[in-house]
Design an enzyme around this catalytic site. Structure first.
Site, PDB file in Angstrom:
ATOM      1  CB  CYS A 283      15.514 -46.682 -10.210  1.00 26.07           C
ATOM      2  SG  CYS A 283      13.730 -46.648 -10.009  1.00 26.07           S
ATOM      3  CD  GLU A 382      21.246 -46.364 -11.591  1.00 24.13           C
ATOM      4  OE1 GLU A 382      21.914 -46.001 -10.615  1.00 24.13           O
ATOM      5  OE2 GLU A 382      20.012 -46.535 -11.547  1.00 24.13           O
TER       6      GLU A 382
HETATM    7  P1  NDP Z   1      21.837 -40.028  -4.528  1.00 23.84           P
HETATM    8  O1  NDP Z   1      22.061 -41.324  -3.837  1.00 23.84           O
HETATM    9  O2  NDP Z   1      22.995 -39.194  -4.846  1.00 23.84           O
HETATM   10  O3  NDP Z   1      20.831 -39.108  -3.673  1.00 23.84           O
HETATM   11  C1  NDP Z   1      19.601 -39.561  -3.193  1.00 23.84           C
HETATM   12  C2  NDP Z   1      19.195 -38.731  -2.001  1.00 23.84           C
HETATM   13  O4  NDP Z   1      20.127 -38.955  -0.943  1.00 23.84           O
HETATM   14  C3  NDP Z   1      19.231 -37.228  -2.274  1.00 23.84           C
HETATM   15  O5  NDP Z   1      18.227 -36.578  -1.541  1.00 23.84           O
HETATM   16  C4  NDP Z   1      20.590 -36.832  -1.750  1.00 23.84           C
HETATM   17  O6  NDP Z   1      20.659 -35.470  -1.449  1.00 23.84           O
HETATM   18  C5  NDP Z   1      20.660 -37.713  -0.517  1.00 23.84           C
HETATM   19  N1  NDP Z   1      22.006 -37.948  -0.001  1.00 23.84           N
HETATM   20  C6  NDP Z   1      23.170 -37.918  -0.670  1.00 23.84           C
HETATM   21  N2  NDP Z   1      24.198 -38.197   0.167  1.00 23.84           N
HETATM   22  C7  NDP Z   1      23.648 -38.423   1.386  1.00 23.84           C
HETATM   23  C8  NDP Z   1      24.175 -38.738   2.668  1.00 23.84           C
HETATM   24  N3  NDP Z   1      25.487 -38.901   2.877  1.00 23.84           N
HETATM   25  N4  NDP Z   1      23.328 -38.895   3.699  1.00 23.84           N
HETATM   26  C9  NDP Z   1      21.993 -38.747   3.516  1.00 23.84           C
HETATM   27  N5  NDP Z   1      21.431 -38.423   2.322  1.00 23.84           N
HETATM   28  C10 NDP Z   1      22.252 -38.263   1.279  1.00 23.84           C
HETATM   29  O7  NDP Z   1      20.998 -40.407  -5.797  1.00 23.84           O
HETATM   30  P2  NDP Z   1      20.755 -39.540  -7.092  1.00 23.84           P
HETATM   31  O8  NDP Z   1      20.275 -38.206  -6.729  1.00 23.84           O
HETATM   32  O9  NDP Z   1      21.909 -39.663  -7.969  1.00 23.84           O
HETATM   33  O10 NDP Z   1      19.490 -40.317  -7.680  1.00 23.84           O
HETATM   34  C11 NDP Z   1      19.578 -41.283  -8.611  1.00 23.84           C
HETATM   35  C12 NDP Z   1      19.699 -42.669  -8.008  1.00 23.84           C
HETATM   36  O11 NDP Z   1      18.486 -43.017  -7.357  1.00 23.84           O
HETATM   37  C13 NDP Z   1      19.908 -43.697  -9.089  1.00 23.84           C
HETATM   38  O12 NDP Z   1      20.873 -44.634  -8.677  1.00 23.84           O
HETATM   39  C14 NDP Z   1      18.537 -44.350  -9.200  1.00 23.84           C
HETATM   40  O13 NDP Z   1      18.572 -45.648  -9.715  1.00 23.84           O
HETATM   41  C15 NDP Z   1      18.075 -44.312  -7.783  1.00 23.84           C
HETATM   42  N6  NDP Z   1      16.618 -44.444  -7.734  1.00 23.84           N
HETATM   43  C16 NDP Z   1      16.064 -45.596  -7.242  1.00 23.84           C
HETATM   44  C17 NDP Z   1      14.687 -45.788  -7.270  1.00 23.84           C
HETATM   45  C18 NDP Z   1      14.073 -47.029  -6.728  1.00 23.84           C
HETATM   46  O14 NDP Z   1      12.876 -46.998  -6.433  1.00 23.84           O
HETATM   47  N7  NDP Z   1      14.789 -48.133  -6.586  1.00 23.84           N
HETATM   48  C19 NDP Z   1      13.789 -44.773  -7.825  1.00 23.84           C
HETATM   49  C20 NDP Z   1      14.484 -43.604  -8.317  1.00 23.84           C
HETATM   50  C21 NDP Z   1      15.839 -43.451  -8.264  1.00 23.84           C
HETATM   51  P3  NDP Z   1      21.239 -34.433  -2.533  1.00 23.84           P
HETATM   52  O15 NDP Z   1      20.733 -34.840  -3.867  1.00 23.84           O
HETATM   53  O16 NDP Z   1      20.697 -33.154  -2.060  1.00 23.84           O
HETATM   54  O17 NDP Z   1      22.726 -34.546  -2.424  1.00 23.84           O
END
Ligand code: NDP
Length: 479
Positions: A283, A382
């Site tokens: 992130c 991003e």
């Molecule tokens: P997502 O938003 O796709 O997923 C994050 C989590 O949310 C996963 O566990 C995912 O499950 C879950 N999720 C997805 N859809 C839903 C829903 N409708 N309801 C509830 N939970 C849901 O992110 P990414 O996996 O793509 O991760 C990368 C993103 O995270 C980037 O944008 C990055 O910048 C951000 N990030 C931010 C950080 C911060 O501290 N600000 C740190 C690290 C990452 P599943 O994957 O099983 O679908």
């Protein structure tokens, strides 16, 4: 076929009743394991277990009990760092040396919050009325739903577990379907540390089904979410409807601003590390590097030399500095961004899938795109890959304007040897963290979180306790 992995509910490993998913090692494309997609009933069982544990004794556990259990957990993280690191590396591809280091860092993070467990106090409030005593208590909220992505699987889980437990809450965590195994190992270690059954629970599954069922569950009191901004908005809508406490740690498109008077050698190395580490799947990736025009050529030369030396390969090898992207979809997406940029900017290195020994994994070379304008898609969205855009600027005002011209506000950097400029620009950058002559360091003692579309709330530091606590005011009348 690898073993089926299970949910962890009320201190027991439970088979899933619904469908199953597979997770794949991104370095090899090979199946690691199958795991269940948590159903609404399994989510309900986990939330009930967390509630029962909270009401059945955990809310009354003394602060010193929580502190000691967390210190024990930190000790176990240290002792098992290589093993936790290996699981994370196989699951999501970050080099083993780094995931082991990340686990050791997480042990420190847990120690920091263990230290808070017996220092969470309210205030006595002097009132105007005679014969009264007014004071506050800082109480746990109850059951916390922790939803975390895959990209730093150890820290993102620990960043939520440690403060939530230190404050006296119980937790249901749902890791990402792309890297679910670290969270299970953490459950193991938390149980070994002595946390009572139900205090921590883990439901496996995907976002749209399991994650959505968890955040909609009426038995949840707070949601601690890390993920993309689009998903964060969906979580916020649910929170708005159901009126829950929430923290949202979301995406970024951070600007690293390099002035001509900076130490260009150090800036080039740190800019490279800041963008390429974890294959750019951070992130806080410094994906927009703003360079003062007069030093652009010198900077690019040094940056290219650094990127060439950045060792891409099998993440289990101790010398590897960069592993694969998480999956084929991510690889395609990253390459599409770069291909689109070829028409309007210069891709000076990388931008291709790597073959040879690495052909079965999702490897891409460190990629540098020069001559980028901030209105190009590559500079606005991003990418979540090792793609560094170099954007030239003429003066300080222009640099600040470009740095802030983004919907995000997670992090920023300033490189200069002018002390006044360093502080001035750091204050003008709209981001939750600004590094001066540095990039990437995150300390448990310091708050981390986003401005603008990068989130709400903070992790780490005293502020990192806030989402897990609620304030009760007690008024006493003397008679
Ligand atoms: P997502 O938003 O796709 O997923 C994050 C989590 O949310 C996963 O566990 C995912 O499950 C879950 N999720 C997805 N859809 C839903 C829903 N409708 N309801 C509830 N939970 C849901 O992110 P990414 O996996 O793509 O991760 C990368 C993103 O995270 C980037 O944008 C990055 O910048 C951000 N990030 C931010 C950080 C911060 O501290 N600000 C740190 C690290 C990452 P599943 O994957 O099983 O679908």
């Amino acid at each position: 076929m690898a073993a089926v992995t299970k949910h962890f509910i009320a201190g027991e490993w439970r088979e899933g009743a619904g469908g199953a998913m597979q997770n794949v090692n991104p370095s090899t494309g090979k199946l690691i394991t199958e795991f269940p997609i948590g159903t609404a009933e399994e989510v309900d069982a986990a939330v009930r277990a967390a509630r029962d544990a909270f009401d059945g004794g955990w809310r009354d556990a003394t602060p010193s009990v929580r502190r000691k259990l967390l210190f024990k957990f930190a000790e176990l993280l240290q002792a098992n760092a290589a093993d936790v690191g290996r699981i994370a590396t196989e699951d999501m591809g970050m080099p083993w040396a780094f995931t082991t280091g990340e686990t050791l860092y997480c042990a420190e993070f847990v120690e920091y919050f263990a230290g808070w467990a017996d220092k969470i106090n309210g205030e006595t409030i002097p009132l105007s009325a005679a014969n009264t005593l007014d004071y506050t208590l800082r109480e746990p909220v109850g059951v916390v739903a922790a939803i975390v992505p895959w990209n730093s699987a150890v820290s993102l889980a620990v960043w939520k577990l440690a403060p939530a437990l230190a404050c006296g809450n119980t937790v249901v965590i749902k890791p990402s379907e792309l890297a679910p195994l670290v969270a299970l190992k953490l459950m193991d270690l938390l149980a070994e540390a002595g946390f009572p059954p139900g205090v921590v629970n883990c439901v496996l599954g995907d976002g749209p089904q399991t994650g959505a069922a968890l955040i909609e569950h009426p038995g949840i009191d707070a949601i601690a979410f890390t993920g993309g901004t689009a998903t964060g908005r969906r979580v916020a809508e649910t929170v708005g409807r159901n009126l829950k406490r929430v923290s949202l740690e979301l995406g970024g498109k951070s600007a690293n601003v390099i002035f001509a008077d900076a130490d260009i050698d150090a800036a080039a190395v740190q800019a490279g590390v800041g963008c390429f580490i974890n294959t750019g799947q951070q992130c806080i990736a410094g994906s927009r590097v703003l360079v003062e025009e007069s030093v652009q050529d010198a900077f690019l030369e040094k940056l290219s030399a650094f990127a060439t030396s950045w060792a891409v390969g099998d993440p289990m090898q101790p010398t590897t500095q960069m592993g694969p992207l998480i999956n084929e979809g991510a690889l395609d997406r990253v390459l599409r961004f770069v291909d689109e940029a070829r028409d309007t900017a210069q891709v000076t290195m990388g931008g291709e899938r790597l073959g040879g020994d690495l052909a079965d994994g999702y490897f891409v070379a460190p990629t540098i795109v020069a001559g980028v304008r901030n209105d190009m898609r590559i500079a606005r969205e991003e990418i979540f890959g090792p793609v560094l855009s170099v954007i030239p600027f003429r003066d300080e005002d222009e640099a600040v304007r470009i740095a802030n011209d983004t919907p995000y506000g997670l992090a920023g950097g300033v490189w200069t040897n002018d002390l006044s400029r360093a502080h001035r620009v750091a204050r003008r950058i709209e981001a939750g963290t600004v590094w001066v002559n540095s990039w990437l360091t995150l300390n448990p003692q310091a708050p981390f979180g986003g401005y603008k579309a990068s989130g709400i709330g903070r992790e780490g530091s005293r502020e990192g306790l806030d989402v897990y606590l609620q304030t009760k005011n007690i008024y006493v009348q003397f008679h």
